[in-house]
Scaffold this active site. Structure first.
Site, short mmCIF file in Angstrom:
data_model
loop_
_atom_site.label_atom_id
_atom_site.label_comp_id
_atom_site.label_asym_id
_atom_site.label_seq_id
_atom_site.Cartn_x
_atom_site.Cartn_y
_atom_site.Cartn_z
N CYS A 150 71.46 72.76 -19.31
CA CYS A 150 72.33 71.59 -19.42
C CYS A 150 71.78 70.57 -18.43
O CYS A 150 70.61 70.70 -18.02
CB CYS A 150 73.80 71.95 -19.18
SG CYS A 150 74.23 72.56 -17.54
N HIS A 170 64.67 91.38 -8.77
CA HIS A 170 65.70 91.96 -7.89
C HIS A 170 67.08 92.01 -8.51
O HIS A 170 67.86 92.90 -8.19
CB HIS A 170 65.77 91.16 -6.58
CG HIS A 170 64.63 91.43 -5.66
ND1 HIS A 170 64.63 91.08 -4.32
CD2 HIS A 170 63.42 92.03 -5.88
CE1 HIS A 170 63.49 91.45 -3.75
NE2 HIS A 170 62.73 92.01 -4.69
#
Ligand code: RB5
Length: 149
Positions: free
Chosen positions: A69, A102
């Site tokens: 966006c 991670h």
């Protein structure tokens, strides 16, 4: 690495050109792109596009998703409300790589009013080329899932 090579793309009106550039870029890298629009420039509402893309990932239809966006923030927030979604908003490649390695992110959000197209493509490459490391990071991702449950 991703379970399959299907990746969903969506955005609001602020990011149509960048989304289409990303679609072309990743299709050339062998991804099967599921671009769910929108394609016309009328003002629209990012939550519905974030949710629609997130459902494609949460259902297993697509392995990963990329959403955009203006800032990447609102559509990321909407996507993260769908159970099973871990979406990071990234403005540089290091975070995009780390959110896969991670955090086992399954969606990436980019702000089309924040980064230029070349940098966006580098961010996308960093995200797609990375893989979850597991181990201690798996323990932490499991803790996120427990919060969600
Ligand atoms: C639309 O003007 C803008 O608010 C939207 O693209 C996004 O930046 C929201 O987070």
């Amino acid at each position: 690495m991703a379970d399959n090579k299907r990746i969903v793309l969506s955005s609001d009106h602020a990011a149509i050109d960048m989304r289409q550039a990303i679609a072309k870029h990743i299709a050339a890298k062998g991804w099967e792109v599921v671009d769910i629009g929108p394609t016309t420039p009328e003002s629209t509402h990012y939550p519905k596009h974030g949710e629609a893309a997130a459902q494609k990932v949460a259902s297993g239809d697509c392995a990963l998703g990329i959403i955009l966006c203006g800032t990447g923030q609102g559509i990321m927030m909407a996507a993260n409300k769908v159970k099973g979604i871990r979406c990071g908003v990234c403005s540089e490649p290091f975070s995009a790589r780390m959110t896969r390695e991670h955090n086992d992110a399954n969606m990436l959000s980019i702000g089309a009013r924040v980064v230029g197209e070349s940098l966006a493509l580098e961010i996308v490459d960093a995200f797609l080329d990375a893989a979850f490391e597991g181990g201690r990071h798996g323990t932490r991702v499991d803790m996120i899932k427990e919060i969600e449950a």
